[in-house]
Design a protein around this motif. Structure first.
Motif, PDB file in Angstrom:
ATOM      1  N   PHE A  35      -5.430   0.252  46.103  1.00  0.00           N
ATOM      2  CA  PHE A  35      -5.158   0.002  47.342  1.00  0.00           C
ATOM      3  C   PHE A  35      -5.732  -1.155  48.268  1.00  0.00           C
ATOM      4  O   PHE A  35      -5.319  -2.011  48.820  1.00  0.00           O
ATOM      5  N   VAL A  36      -7.038  -1.009  47.921  1.00  0.00           N
ATOM      6  CA  VAL A  36      -8.274  -1.735  48.820  1.00  0.00           C
ATOM      7  C   VAL A  36      -8.205  -2.921  48.268  1.00  0.00           C
ATOM      8  O   VAL A  36      -8.453  -4.079  48.881  1.00  0.00           O
ATOM      9  N   LYS A  37      -8.360  -3.392  47.042  1.00  0.00           N
ATOM     10  CA  LYS A  37      -8.411  -4.720  46.272  1.00  0.00           C
ATOM     11  C   LYS A  37      -9.729  -5.020  46.588  1.00  0.00           C
ATOM     12  O   LYS A  37      -9.939  -6.322  46.528  1.00  0.00           O
ATOM     13  N   ASP A  38     -10.812  -4.445  46.602  1.00  0.00           N
ATOM     14  CA  ASP A  38     -12.143  -4.750  46.786  1.00  0.00           C
ATOM     15  C   ASP A  38     -12.970  -3.621  46.148  1.00  0.00           C
ATOM     16  O   ASP A  38     -13.249  -2.605  46.730  1.00  0.00           O
ATOM     17  N   LEU A  39     -13.527  -3.994  45.112  1.00  0.00           N
ATOM     18  CA  LEU A  39     -14.418  -3.071  44.390  1.00  0.00           C
ATOM     19  C   LEU A  39     -15.714  -2.340  45.085  1.00  0.00           C
ATOM     20  O   LEU A  39     -15.909  -1.371  44.952  1.00  0.00           O
ATOM     21  N   ASN A  40     -16.349  -3.448  45.953  1.00  0.00           N
ATOM     22  CA  ASN A  40     -17.519  -2.653  46.585  1.00  0.00           C
ATOM     23  C   ASN A  40     -17.082  -1.770  47.608  1.00  0.00           C
ATOM     24  O   ASN A  40     -17.504  -0.883  47.884  1.00  0.00           O
ATOM     25  N   SER A  41     -16.134  -2.114  48.327  1.00  0.00           N
ATOM     26  CA  SER A  41     -15.550  -1.116  49.381  1.00  0.00           C
ATOM     27  C   SER A  41     -14.743   0.104  48.671  1.00  0.00           C
ATOM     28  O   SER A  41     -15.008   1.205  49.129  1.00  0.00           O
ATOM     29  N   SER A  42     -14.428   0.008  47.488  1.00  0.00           N
ATOM     30  CA  SER A  42     -13.769   1.163  46.827  1.00  0.00           C
ATOM     31  C   SER A  42     -14.813   1.861  46.217  1.00  0.00           C
ATOM     32  O   SER A  42     -14.791   3.171  46.491  1.00  0.00           O
ATOM     33  N   GLU A  43     -16.097   1.258  45.939  1.00  0.00           N
ATOM     34  CA  GLU A  43     -17.195   2.222  45.453  1.00  0.00           C
ATOM     35  C   GLU A  43     -17.827   3.056  46.870  1.00  0.00           C
ATOM     36  O   GLU A  43     -18.013   4.234  46.613  1.00  0.00           O
ATOM     37  N   ASP A  44     -17.739   2.372  48.066  1.00  0.00           N
ATOM     38  CA  ASP A  44     -18.201   2.933  48.946  1.00  0.00           C
ATOM     39  C   ASP A  44     -17.396   4.220  49.647  1.00  0.00           C
ATOM     40  O   ASP A  44     -17.812   5.157  49.956  1.00  0.00           O
ATOM     41  N   ILE A  45     -16.052   3.838  49.432  1.00  0.00           N
ATOM     42  CA  ILE A  45     -15.046   4.864  49.919  1.00  0.00           C
ATOM     43  C   ILE A  45     -15.241   6.076  48.795  1.00  0.00           C
ATOM     44  O   ILE A  45     -15.139   7.207  49.392  1.00  0.00           O
ATOM     45  N   MET A  46     -15.533   5.825  47.517  1.00  0.00           N
ATOM     46  CA  MET A  46     -15.538   6.833  46.799  1.00  0.00           C
ATOM     47  C   MET A  46     -16.881   7.626  47.094  1.00  0.00           C
ATOM     48  O   MET A  46     -16.653   9.014  46.913  1.00  0.00           O
ATOM     49  N   MET A  47     -17.901   7.243  47.452  1.00  0.00           N
ATOM     50  CA  MET A  47     -19.038   7.828  47.832  1.00  0.00           C
ATOM     51  C   MET A  47     -18.625   8.476  49.146  1.00  0.00           C
ATOM     52  O   MET A  47     -19.335   9.981  49.269  1.00  0.00           O
ATOM     53  N   ASP A  48     -17.918   8.007  49.822  1.00  0.00           N
ATOM     54  CA  ASP A  48     -17.572   8.970  51.175  1.00  0.00           C
ATOM     55  C   ASP A  48     -16.714  10.170  50.819  1.00  0.00           C
ATOM     56  O   ASP A  48     -16.976  11.268  51.633  1.00  0.00           O
ATOM     57  N   VAL A  49     -15.969  10.084  49.680  1.00  0.00           N
ATOM     58  CA  VAL A  49     -15.040  11.096  49.298  1.00  0.00           C
ATOM     59  C   VAL A  49     -16.180  12.141  49.083  1.00  0.00           C
ATOM     60  O   VAL A  49     -15.928  13.440  49.144  1.00  0.00           O
ATOM     61  N   PHE A  50     -16.936  11.924  48.135  1.00  0.00           N
ATOM     62  CA  PHE A  50     -17.780  13.009  47.483  1.00  0.00           C
ATOM     63  C   PHE A  50     -18.882  13.443  48.662  1.00  0.00           C
ATOM     64  O   PHE A  50     -19.283  14.582  48.466  1.00  0.00           O
ATOM     65  N   LEU A  51     -19.287  12.871  49.559  1.00  0.00           N
ATOM     66  CA  LEU A  51     -19.906  13.310  50.886  1.00  0.00           C
ATOM     67  C   LEU A  51     -19.301  14.335  51.695  1.00  0.00           C
ATOM     68  O   LEU A  51     -19.566  15.283  52.123  1.00  0.00           O
ATOM     69  N   GLN A  52     -17.712  13.753  51.529  1.00  0.00           N
ATOM     70  CA  GLN A  52     -16.884  14.980  52.239  1.00  0.00           C
ATOM     71  C   GLN A  52     -17.037  16.149  51.612  1.00  0.00           C
ATOM     72  O   GLN A  52     -16.755  17.324  52.132  1.00  0.00           O
ATOM     73  N   LEU A  53     -16.592  15.993  50.281  1.00  0.00           N
ATOM     74  CA  LEU A  53     -16.698  17.414  49.635  1.00  0.00           C
ATOM     75  C   LEU A  53     -18.107  17.959  49.724  1.00  0.00           C
ATOM     76  O   LEU A  53     -18.076  19.363  49.700  1.00  0.00           O
ATOM     77  N   LEU A  54     -19.249  17.515  49.804  1.00  0.00           N
ATOM     78  CA  LEU A  54     -20.401  18.250  50.007  1.00  0.00           C
ATOM     79  C   LEU A  54     -20.495  18.683  51.433  1.00  0.00           C
ATOM     80  O   LEU A  54     -21.071  20.098  51.821  1.00  0.00           O
ATOM     81  N   GLU A  55     -19.869  17.963  52.396  1.00  0.00           N
ATOM     82  CA  GLU A  55     -19.797  18.512  53.744  1.00  0.00           C
ATOM     83  C   GLU A  55     -19.050  19.587  54.177  1.00  0.00           C
ATOM     84  O   GLU A  55     -19.296  20.848  54.734  1.00  0.00           O
ATOM     85  N   SER A  56     -17.854  19.608  53.639  1.00  0.00           N
ATOM     86  CA  SER A  56     -16.648  20.518  53.930  1.00  0.00           C
ATOM     87  C   SER A  56     -16.686  21.955  52.781  1.00  0.00           C
ATOM     88  O   SER A  56     -16.323  22.679  53.320  1.00  0.00           O
TER      89      SER A  56
END
Length: 178
Positions: A35-56
């Motif tokens: 979707f994003v077509k930017d590997l650095n942003s994709s990696e950051d977003i992936m980390m946000d996904v796992f942070l949300q998993l930890l938080e919720s």
């Protein structure tokens, strides 16, 4: 090997975060990057996904629920990123794909790439016999004629080639059953 659900539900998600990252991180990055077509942003977003998993700390009855949750959150975060950065292209209804279908397509495309890369790591004879067998759908007898060997050698080559291919694919969390 413990299932992904067991990895999540045993004790605390933080204890198993590294294992979950090993299992899902690359796949989620690839999914987001489609979707994003930017590997650095994709990696950051992936980390946000796992942070949300930890938080919720959502509860899952089956490991497929964990997987679906991760990819759904990844998709939502990717779209939010695109909206925030005003790169979101309006999609027609015909272009929208259910997230599960999209994940299956992504998995298939990723598997094709991994399989191609794995085949490149094989000895030329192994690559040849697997290509003729799997992609050209030739019988052992036909392969024997092409390779100018007897049929027993073809069976042995196929067996060894599949073993070597499995070794390479297991490093990428894939398994070839062909």
């Amino acid at each position: 090997m413990a299932s992904q659900l067991e990895l999540y539900s045993n004790l605390d998600v933080s204890d198993n975060l590294e294992k979950l990252l090993d299992i899902y991180a690359d796949r989620i990055i690839g999914f987001i990057n489609s979707f994003v077509k930017d590997l650095n942003s994709s990696e950051d977003i992936m980390m946000d996904v796992f942070l949300q998993l930890l938080e919720s700390r959502p509860l899952f009855e089956h490991e497929n629920q964990l997987k679906a949750w991760l990819f759904k959150v990844a998709k939502n975060k990717a779209f939010n990123h695109l909206k925030k950065n005003k790169h979101l292209v309006k999609l027609s209804e015909g272009m929208l794909i259910e997230s599960q279908e999209f994940e299956q397509k992504f998995y298939h495309d990723n598997l094709s790439k991994v399989l191609k890369d794995a085949m490149e790591k094989l000895k030329p004879k192994y690559r040849e016999v697997l290509h003729l067998s799997c992609f050209e759908e030739m019988s052992n007898d036909e392969i024997a004629k092409v390779l100018e060997v007897d049929e027993r050698q073809v069976r042995n080559l196929k067996h060894r080639a599949k073993q070597k291919l499995n070794e390479v694919l297991k490093e990428k969390n894939f398994f070839y059953e062909g």
